[in-house]
Design an enzyme around this catalytic site. Structure first.
Site, PDB file in Angstrom:
ATOM      1  N   HIS A   1       0.822  -1.212   0.000  1.00  0.00           N
ATOM      2  CA  HIS A   1       0.000   0.000   0.000  1.00  0.00           C
ATOM      3  C   HIS A   1       0.856   1.262   0.000  1.00  0.00           C
ATOM      4  O   HIS A   1       1.862   1.316   0.706  1.00  0.00           O
ATOM      5  CB  HIS A   1      -0.891   0.043   1.250  1.00  0.00           C
ATOM      6  CG  HIS A   1      -1.946  -0.997   1.257  1.00  0.00           C
ATOM      7  ND1 HIS A   1      -1.723  -2.270   1.745  1.00  0.00           N
ATOM      8  CD2 HIS A   1      -3.227  -0.970   0.827  1.00  0.00           C
ATOM      9  CE1 HIS A   1      -2.828  -2.975   1.619  1.00  0.00           C
ATOM     10  NE2 HIS A   1      -3.756  -2.221   1.064  1.00  0.00           N
TER      11      HIS A   1
ATOM     12  N   MET B   1       7.718  -3.205   5.270  1.00  0.00           N
ATOM     13  CA  MET B   1       8.278  -3.277   3.912  1.00  0.00           C
ATOM     14  C   MET B   1       9.086  -2.031   3.586  1.00  0.00           C
ATOM     15  O   MET B   1      10.110  -2.104   2.906  1.00  0.00           O
ATOM     16  CB  MET B   1       7.170  -3.500   2.881  1.00  0.00           C
ATOM     17  CG  MET B   1       6.435  -4.825   3.037  1.00  0.00           C
ATOM     18  SD  MET B   1       7.509  -6.277   3.197  1.00  0.00           S
ATOM     19  CE  MET B   1       8.416  -6.224   1.680  1.00  0.00           C
ATOM     20  N   GLU B   2       8.646  -0.881   4.079  1.00  0.00           N
ATOM     21  CA  GLU B   2       9.394   0.358   3.849  1.00  0.00           C
ATOM     22  C   GLU B   2      10.751   0.304   4.547  1.00  0.00           C
ATOM     23  O   GLU B   2      11.765   0.736   3.989  1.00  0.00           O
ATOM     24  CB  GLU B   2       8.578   1.567   4.320  1.00  0.00           C
ATOM     25  CG  GLU B   2       7.416   1.923   3.414  1.00  0.00           C
ATOM     26  CD  GLU B   2       6.212   0.992   3.504  1.00  0.00           C
ATOM     27  OE1 GLU B   2       5.290   1.153   2.676  1.00  0.00           O
ATOM     28  OE2 GLU B   2       6.173   0.093   4.379  1.00  0.00           O
TER      29      GLU B   2
ATOM     30  N   ASP C   1      27.322  -0.591  -4.935  1.00  0.00           N
ATOM     31  CA  ASP C   1      27.640   0.216  -6.114  1.00  0.00           C
ATOM     32  C   ASP C   1      28.808   1.162  -5.840  1.00  0.00           C
ATOM     33  O   ASP C   1      29.691   1.320  -6.680  1.00  0.00           O
ATOM     34  CB  ASP C   1      26.415   1.007  -6.559  1.00  0.00           C
ATOM     35  CG  ASP C   1      26.698   1.854  -7.783  1.00  0.00           C
ATOM     36  OD1 ASP C   1      27.195   1.299  -8.792  1.00  0.00           O
ATOM     37  OD2 ASP C   1      26.453   3.076  -7.733  1.00  0.00           O
TER      38      ASP C   1
END
Length: 170
Positions: A91, A125-126, A140
């Protein structure tokens, strides 16, 4: 693997079912419209295992691409805000705050994200996305020096608020 580190549930209790799968087995977005808006937090962590030379550079002059930790911090915050764009059934939430801490250990960059909201569903989830994107950014930033950096141990450490209550990894 300890109980806290693996999935649980027998599938027999209605609470054990996968909420994003309907009765026919199709994926669905859970309807949270009937849930109360409450304050919620989630904390997640992860590590990026790096070579000793990377640790030396991060503690000293820095890596060739620039300030790896500052870049990863901003990337993680951006990742938390973009979670529903990356995870299909997640969501869109009103993220109130994201705190991202990165520290250099003897063999790794340790990452912790804390995400806050006042909404109808949690921000686990965030928090996981913040840690994951920060970890990807560290890889990276250091790959010119260490092509073998490894992202590991990404997991939720704690959540507070909501119907299911508080939970802390033991």
């Amino acid at each position: 693997m300890s109980t806290q580190d693996r999935p649980s549930g027998s599938g027999q209790d209605p609470q054990d079912r996968l909420t994003h799968i309907d009765e026919a087995g199709a994926a669905r977005m859970v309807d949270v419209s009937g849930k109360d808006v409450t304050a919620r937090t989630a904390r997640a962590s992860g590590r990026v295992l790096v070579a000793p030379r990377v640790v030396e550079l991060l503690r000293g002059e820095g890596v060739p691409k620039g300030d790896a930790l500052a870049t990863a911090r901003i990337a993680g915050i951006m990742g938390a805000k973009r979670t529903p764009d990356l995870i299909p059934l997640c969501h869109p939430l009103s993220v109130s705050g994201v705190k991202l801490d990165l520290s250099v250990a003897d063999d790794a960059v340790e990452i912790t994200a804390t995400v806050r909201t006042t909404d109808r569903t949690g921000v686990e989830m965030e928090a996981l996305t913040a840690v994951s994107v920060a970890a990807l950014t560290v890889v990276d930033m250091v790959k010119a020096v260490d092509k073998g950096a490894v992202i590991t141990d990404v997991r939720v450490e704690q959540k507070t608020g909501g119907k299911s209550g508080d939970w802390t990894r033991s």
